[in-house]
Write an enzyme that holds these catalytic residues in place. Structure first.
Site, PDB file in Angstrom:
ATOM      1  N   ASP A  71     -12.736   2.787   6.550  1.00  0.00           N
ATOM      2  CA  ASP A  71     -13.003   1.289   6.785  1.00  0.00           C
ATOM      3  C   ASP A  71     -12.717   1.146   8.348  1.00  0.00           C
ATOM      4  O   ASP A  71     -12.842   0.086   8.759  1.00  0.00           O
ATOM      5  CB  ASP A  71     -11.662   0.771   6.190  1.00  0.00           C
ATOM      6  CG  ASP A  71     -11.566  -0.739   6.211  1.00  0.00           C
ATOM      7  OD1 ASP A  71     -12.823  -1.153   6.063  1.00  0.00           O
ATOM      8  OD2 ASP A  71     -10.632  -1.366   6.363  1.00  0.00           O
ATOM      9  N   GLU A  90     -15.634  -0.095  17.209  1.00  0.00           N
ATOM     10  CA  GLU A  90     -15.985  -0.911  16.269  1.00  0.00           C
ATOM     11  C   GLU A  90     -16.661  -2.242  17.151  1.00  0.00           C
ATOM     12  O   GLU A  90     -16.161  -2.619  18.280  1.00  0.00           O
ATOM     13  CB  GLU A  90     -14.956  -1.358  15.449  1.00  0.00           C
ATOM     14  CG  GLU A  90     -14.403  -0.376  14.451  1.00  0.00           C
ATOM     15  CD  GLU A  90     -13.095  -1.160  13.641  1.00  0.00           C
ATOM     16  OE1 GLU A  90     -12.899  -2.142  13.695  1.00  0.00           O
ATOM     17  OE2 GLU A  90     -12.360  -0.102  13.190  1.00  0.00           O
ATOM     18  N   ARG A 138      -7.044   3.717  11.984  1.00  0.00           N
ATOM     19  CA  ARG A 138      -7.702   3.382  13.022  1.00  0.00           C
ATOM     20  C   ARG A 138      -8.809   4.408  13.535  1.00  0.00           C
ATOM     21  O   ARG A 138      -8.557   5.800  13.321  1.00  0.00           O
ATOM     22  CB  ARG A 138      -6.913   3.045  14.406  1.00  0.00           C
ATOM     23  CG  ARG A 138      -6.027   2.092  14.437  1.00  0.00           C
ATOM     24  CD  ARG A 138      -6.883   0.636  14.500  1.00  0.00           C
ATOM     25  NE  ARG A 138      -6.244  -0.478  14.719  1.00  0.00           N
ATOM     26  CZ  ARG A 138      -6.157  -1.378  14.091  1.00  0.00           C
ATOM     27  NH1 ARG A 138      -6.592  -1.114  12.556  1.00  0.00           N
ATOM     28  NH2 ARG A 138      -5.334  -2.427  13.908  1.00  0.00           N
ATOM     29  N   ILE A 177       2.151   1.191   4.694  1.00  0.00           N
ATOM     30  CA  ILE A 177       0.910   1.200   4.061  1.00  0.00           C
ATOM     31  C   ILE A 177       0.912   2.554   3.353  1.00  0.00           C
ATOM     32  O   ILE A 177       0.443   2.578   2.294  1.00  0.00           O
ATOM     33  CB  ILE A 177      -0.304   0.787   5.162  1.00  0.00           C
ATOM     34  CG1 ILE A 177      -0.136  -0.432   5.438  1.00  0.00           C
ATOM     35  CG2 ILE A 177      -1.687   1.273   4.531  1.00  0.00           C
ATOM     36  CD1 ILE A 177      -1.050  -0.690   6.731  1.00  0.00           C
ATOM     37  N   GLY A 180      -9.570  -3.863   5.758  1.00  0.00           N
ATOM     38  CA  GLY A 180      -8.317  -3.664   5.418  1.00  0.00           C
ATOM     39  C   GLY A 180      -7.344  -4.850   4.960  1.00  0.00           C
ATOM     40  O   GLY A 180      -7.002  -5.074   3.833  1.00  0.00           O
ATOM     41  N   SER A 181      -7.274  -5.883   5.826  1.00  0.00           N
ATOM     42  CA  SER A 181      -6.645  -7.085   5.414  1.00  0.00           C
ATOM     43  C   SER A 181      -7.162  -8.201   4.989  1.00  0.00           C
ATOM     44  O   SER A 181      -6.798  -9.533   5.052  1.00  0.00           O
ATOM     45  CB  SER A 181      -5.638  -7.438   6.784  1.00  0.00           C
ATOM     46  OG  SER A 181      -6.635  -7.598   7.744  1.00  0.00           O
ATOM     47  N   HIS A 212     -13.976  -2.333   8.272  1.00  0.00           N
ATOM     48  CA  HIS A 212     -12.761  -2.853   8.542  1.00  0.00           C
ATOM     49  C   HIS A 212     -12.243  -4.189   7.800  1.00  0.00           C
ATOM     50  O   HIS A 212     -12.023  -5.273   8.228  1.00  0.00           O
ATOM     51  CB  HIS A 212     -12.716  -3.294  10.336  1.00  0.00           C
ATOM     52  CG  HIS A 212     -11.257  -3.209  10.385  1.00  0.00           C
ATOM     53  ND1 HIS A 212     -11.058  -2.762  11.879  1.00  0.00           N
ATOM     54  CD2 HIS A 212     -10.056  -3.242   9.864  1.00  0.00           C
ATOM     55  CE1 HIS A 212      -9.531  -2.630  11.890  1.00  0.00           C
ATOM     56  NE2 HIS A 212      -8.982  -3.143  10.823  1.00  0.00           N
TER      57      HIS A 212
HETATM   58  C1  DGY Z   1      -4.388  -4.235  11.091  1.00  0.00           C
HETATM   59  O1  DGY Z   1      -3.626  -5.448  11.202  1.00  0.00           O
HETATM   60  O2  DGY Z   1      -4.100  -3.343  11.823  1.00  0.00           O
HETATM   61  C2  DGY Z   1      -5.388  -4.173  10.384  1.00  0.00           C
HETATM   62  O3  DGY Z   1      -6.286  -3.028  10.641  1.00  0.00           O
HETATM   63  C3  DGY Z   1      -6.200  -5.688  10.258  1.00  0.00           C
HETATM   64  O4  DGY Z   1      -7.360  -5.349   9.361  1.00  0.00           O
END
Ligand code: DGY
Length: 317
Positions: free
Chosen positions: A260, A265, A236, A156, A285-286, A283
């Site tokens: 994010d 959380e 994180r 990433i 991200g994905s 959150h």
């Molecule tokens: C992960 O897969 O660790 C991502 O934070 C999920 O959004």
């Protein structure tokens, strides 16, 4: 037929695939299981398809039924799982690398842009229709020519570096070890954290959560940053000491944050909410259809590989 507990609701196509392959216990209400409920629900199962919202600490793992042989985590991060406790119980833990790199890096860039260009304040003013253009209205920080420090140049981090470079940012990074020249994309390597932070006009936190990285950004390390730095976190929440970061925002040592991910959380430290310069996301991200589908498919592939061969290339413990 193997029996699998799936702790969170997945997209329909992934649940259909699971139903074809296994005797599957789905969570159709998407209830957040307590540790006790998760243990009870896994009775008689061979494996668990878990999510980052499941707290699989040593106590929970030690109380899982003997029949559980694999925790297939639906995430690239596995800070929610005590890897040593799983290993001691002979349970393998797997993750879903690669497939979420692009989506997560996109959010990493959004955090940088949102924090530097004062997006939270802008959105709030536009929605309230209480703004008027002027030459000095919501002046932010331009990315072009600005130094970006990447903490953790993994998949990433590298993708963020590539996009940020195309935006004219000057890339620096810190990792446990230096990357080969062709993987560095002309970024400058810093052997230690202090050296990276001291040149980071913008910091992008991309490293995994672990015992070593817990609270790595704290009262002491924040002082290494240039005054008015921007901090973003797509990795994180455990990596950041929230009180120290909020204090740095209060003192304007830190100009803005783009976050994010959070400790504990879905709650986040209310101190961030008081700051207009905090660009915060839940959150995400994905969170694209393609990526969430691919992540769940990889988590299922990991189960398949393990049940067929006793091994898995995405094993992390
Ligand atoms: C992960 O897969 O660790 C991502 O934070 C999920 O959004």
């Amino acid at each position: 037929m193997k029996k699998i507990l799936v702790t969170r609701k997945l997209l329909q196509s992934n649940e259909d695939r699971l139903k074809n392959l296994y005797d599957v216990r789905l969570n159709s209400n998407d209830e957040l299981y307590s540790e006790k409920k998760l243990i009870d629900m896994s009775e008689g199962c061979d494996g668990i398809l878990s999510a980052l919202t499941d707290n699989l600490d040593a106590k929970t793992i030690n109380n899982l039924p003997e029949s559980i042989k694999i925790l297939s985590n639906f995430a690239v991060g596995f800070g929610n799982i005590d890897l040593d406790a799983a290993k001691k119980r002979n349970i393998i833990v797997t993750n879903t690398p690669d497939v979420l790199t692009d989506a997560t890096a996109e959010i990493g860039i959004l955090l940088i842009l949102g924090a530097c260009r004062r997006a939270s304040e802008g959105i709030e003013s536009a929605r309230a229709s209480n703004w008027k253009w002027s030459a000095d209205y919501l002046i932010g920080k331009q990315l072009t020519g600005t130094r970006l420090g990447i903490l953790g140049m993994g998949r990433i981090g590298k993708k963020i570096a590539k996009i940020a470079k195309s935006l004219g940012m000057i890339i620096h990074y810190h990792n446990r070890s230096q990357l080969s020249t062709e993987k560095e994309y002309d970024a400058t390597y810093h052997k230690d954290l202090k050296s990276l932070l001291s040149i980071s006009d913008v910091l992008s936190i991309c490293c995994p959560a672990s015992k070593e990285t817990s609270n790595m950004i704290n009262k002491e390390t924040l002082e290494f940053l240039p005054r008015g730095a921007v901090i973003t976190n797509v990795a994180r929440g455990d990596i950041v000491d929230d009180e120290a970061l909020i204090d740095a925002l209060n003192r304007r040592k830190v100009y803005a944050v783009g976050l994010d991910v959070y400790k504990g959380e879905p709650n986040l430290n209310p101190g961030y909410l008081k700051h207009k310069s905090a660009f915060i996301l839940p959150h995400l991200g994905s969170a694209t259809k393609e990526t969430r589908t691919a992540m769940a498919n990889l988590a299922i592939d990991n189960l398949e590989e393990f049940f067929k061969s006793g091994k898995c290339k995405n094993k992390v413990n």
